[in-house]
Design an enzyme around this catalytic site. Structure first.
Site, short mmCIF file in Angstrom:
data_model
loop_
_atom_site.label_atom_id
_atom_site.label_comp_id
_atom_site.label_asym_id
_atom_site.label_seq_id
_atom_site.Cartn_x
_atom_site.Cartn_y
_atom_site.Cartn_z
N GLU A 191 0.82 -1.20 0.00
CA GLU A 191 0.00 0.00 0.00
C GLU A 191 0.86 1.26 0.00
O GLU A 191 0.61 2.21 -0.73
CB GLU A 191 -0.93 0.02 1.22
N GLN A 192 1.84 1.20 0.88
CA GLN A 192 2.73 2.36 0.98
C GLN A 192 3.39 2.65 -0.37
O GLN A 192 3.48 3.80 -0.79
CB GLN A 192 3.83 2.08 2.00
#
Ligand SMILES: *[C@@H]1O[C@H](CO)[C@@H](O)[C@H](O)[C@H]1NC(C)=O
Ligand SMILES: *[C@@H]1O[C@H](CO)[C@@H](O)[C@H](O)[C@H]1NC(C)=O
Ligand SMILES: *[C@@H]1O[C@H](CO)[C@@H](O)[C@H](O)[C@H]1NC(C)=O
Ligand SMILES: *[C@@H]1O[C@H](CO)[C@@H](O)[C@H](O)[C@H]1NC(C)=O
Ligand SMILES: *[C@@H]1O[C@H](CO)[C@@H](O)[C@H](O)[C@H]1NC(C)=O
Ligand SMILES: *[C@@H]1O[C@H](CO)[C@@H](O)[C@H](O)[C@H]1NC(C)=O
Length: 565
Positions: free
Chosen positions: A469-470
């Site tokens: 996600e990051q």
């Protein structure tokens, strides 16, 4: 036979009786010698010009009392007052006396006759030549000389040779007219020895007559009027009290003997200006570098005085058109060039040093400047956080990893508490229950910087649970170029091959800041190199806000790990 001989002797005695050589007035030797080419006829005039009707003339060879016969059959004979060699032999060379007498007087004069041979292989002998000097560009008439006693001027049979080679007619350069050879528009190349030769019959016997004339061609320089070539109405430098020699140079062509020129000062002869200091020389001839003939006259000042700087030193030329040219003295100007160069070098050095200093201390300068001058009273960009911190969070909750210590303890201590920044640390500050993607998106947009902490062991399965996600969020942030990223490397060697493209891109574009510190007290000082680097990349912190932040940050300063599921 015998009677003839007796008769001849009688005649001789009669002659001798009437001409006593001793009584003859001797006029010496004729200056002009008579040259005859061996084998050719040669006629010699008596050098005493008298009327043959009122005088008797006899010729005799020098030292001999015997008169030259008048018999025409003889090879050498006298014809009236003329001595004829038909033809001449080498042995005929010598002095011949011509005696003229009447009943009351007797005169004699000798002639030198030279019978010569031509030089080996040539058609002339240089000692027996006529010569003429001609000027270039003119049309020149070369006369086949000394023929008046032999032929009339209309003879057509003359052959011409130049250096013993037949002259090439045909072009309009050479034209033969009678006994003359015309050379049109003479050049240096036309100079040479010209020989003419013509057949000559004498009493039915065939002979040749030849004459040689050396034609010398002079290129006459154009006469130029004398002209002053120095001074040039300009000035020369002279120190006060120094000695100066001024030259007046007059260029001339031809003879420079009668060129009148002189120095004058204040409309008087230089000699009368100041006899103690100013001397003039007599003119003397010199040559300039380009070979021009010059005549030079010096004006020497033994000691330059103040008044000389307001004085024209004039050279006057009278010959030709007449002219005056002056020279002035001027004080030497100090040498500015040297100091100018020095100034430029110094300036360049200063600039270089400034640039170097700035490069070396850029960070310190910027930080110092921020601290002293620049502070924002309000955050006009509407953002909440100074930085969004992103790091590979450990999945293992039991063990404490350096990454966690750094991000959750060291970073907040230095940046938040000591420097007054407001950070959003993913893994600490998100509220439970929020969707991760939303949190990342929102907070990132509300942050001025993105701090990415990387470490060498993130490939391990223990780490990076939320890496995906990051990474996406990070990627978006970079592509949209909204947030500046700061990359911090925690371990010494970080293998970037497995890193996301965007991190590689940041490393390549901006480089990384490497954390080399142990977790000691010293590494918590914001003035170490590492923290200066970080602060430099951070936006300026809010000044005077640290106190206010102290309170706020205090609650965060104890690291606590928030687990994100
Ligand atoms: C002989 O010559 C001299 C000199 O020319 C002259 O004075 C004199 O009268 C001449 N004598 C005769 C007889 O012509
Ligand atoms: C020349 O000489 C001859 C004989 O010796 C003499 O008779 C005659 O008068 C002379 N002529 C002159 C002009 O003296
Ligand atoms: C040229 O003439 C001179 C006499 O004027 C003579 O002495 C000389 O020998 C001559 N040259 C030759 C090569 O015969
Ligand atoms: C004429 O000939 C002589 C000897 O051959 C030579 O030295 C001289 O230069 C010649 N003259 C000219 C004007 O060429
Ligand atoms: C005259 O000169 C020409 C050419 O140089 C020559 O052929 C001829 O034999 C000469 N004649 C005499 C009589 O020497
Ligand atoms: C003037 O100066 C020139 C050049 O230095 C020198 O040759 C000359 O002898 C000097 N003349 C006098 C009169 O001093």
């Amino acid at each position: 036979m015998k009677s003839v001989l007796v008769f001849s002797i009688c005649i001789m005695f009669a002659s001798l009786a009437s001409v006593n050589a001793e009584e003859c007035l001797d006029y010496g030797v004729e200056a002009r010698w008579s040259y005859i080419l061996e084998g050719q006829p040669g006629f010699v005039h008596c050098p005493l010009k008298v009327d043959p009707l009122s005088y008797n003339v006899t010729w005799s060879e020098n030292g001999s009392t015997v008169h030259v016969t008048a018999e025409r059959q003889s090879r050498i004979y006298r014809d009236g007052s003329m001595l004829r060699f038909v033809p001449a032999r080498l042995g005929d060379s010598g002095y011949y006396s011509c005696v003229v007498w009447n009943s009351t007087g007797c005169f004699k004069r000798r002639v030198k006759v030279i019978v010569f041979k031509n030089h080996e292989g040539l058609c002339y002998n240089t000692t027996a030549r006529f010569s003429s000097i001609e000027s270039a560009k003119a049309d020149v008439k070369v006369v086949c000389a000394d023929l008046t006693d032999y032929v009339d001027g209309n003879t057509e049979q003359i052959q011409w040779y130049k250096e013993c080679e037949p002259v090439k007619f045909g072009s309009s350069k050479f034209v033969a007219v009678g006994i003359n050879l015309i050379i049109h528009n003479v050049t240096k190349a036309d100079a040479g020895n010209y020989t003419c030769e013509l057949p000559y019959n004498y009493d039915g016997k065939p002979f040749n007559l030849s004459r040689t004339k050396e034609v010398i061609v002079k290129v006459i320089k154009e006469q130029k009027l004398p002209v002053i070539i120095y001074p040039k109405n300009d000035s020369v430098e002279a120190e006060l009290g120094s000695q100066v020699n001024l030259a007046c140079n007059v260029a001339y062509s031809g003879k420079g003997g009668n060129i009148a020129f002189w120095w004058s000062i204040n409309d008087m002869f230089a000699e009368d200006y100041d006899r103690n200091r100013v001397l003039t020389d007599e003119p003397f001839p010199t040559t300039s570098e380009d070979g021009t003939s010059l005549i030079t006259r010096y004006l020497n000042i033994s000691e330059v005085k103040k008044e000389d700087y307001e004085t024209k030193f004039v050279c006057n030329l009278q010959t030709g058109i007449g002219a005056t040219k002056y020279v002035l003295l001027k004080r030497p100007v100090p040498n500015f060039q040297g100091s100018l160069i020095a100034i430029f070098v110094a300036l360049a050095l200063v600039i270089v040093i400034t640039i170097l200093t700035y490069k070396l201390f850029k960070i310190d300068i910027v930080l110092w400047h921020r601290q002293n001058f620049l502070y924002r009273t309000s955050k006009e960009d509407g953002k909440i956080y100074d930085a969004y911190v992103m790091f590979p969070k450990s999945r293992n909750k039991e063990s404490v990893y350096p990454t966690d210590t750094f991000v959750l303890k060291v970073l907040p201590e230095v940046l938040e508490r000591q420097c007054g920044y407001k950070l959003f640390i993913f893994g600490r500050d998100e509220l439970p229950g929020e969707a991760i993607a939303d949190v990342i998106d929102e907070t990132m947009n509300q942050s001025r910087r993105l701090i990415i902490v990387v470490t060498g062991i993130q490939s391990s399965d223990d780490f990076f649970e939320d890496a995906f996600e990051q990474q996406i969020a990070l990627y978006d942030a970079l592509v949209s170029n909204k947030v500046k990223a700061i990359l911090i490397e925690l371990e010494k060697i970080v293998d970037y091959t497995n890193m996301p493209e965007s991190i590689k891109y940041i490393k390549q574009k901006q480089g990384v800041i490497k954390w080399r510190g142990e977790f000691t007290d010293r590494s918590l000082l914001p003035n170490t190199r590492f923290w200066k680097n970080v602060r430099y990349r951070m936006p300026p912190a809010q000044r005077f806000s640290s106190r206010r932040l102290d309170f706020q940050v205090g609650t965060f300063s104890t690291p606590h790990i928030i687990k994100v599921t």
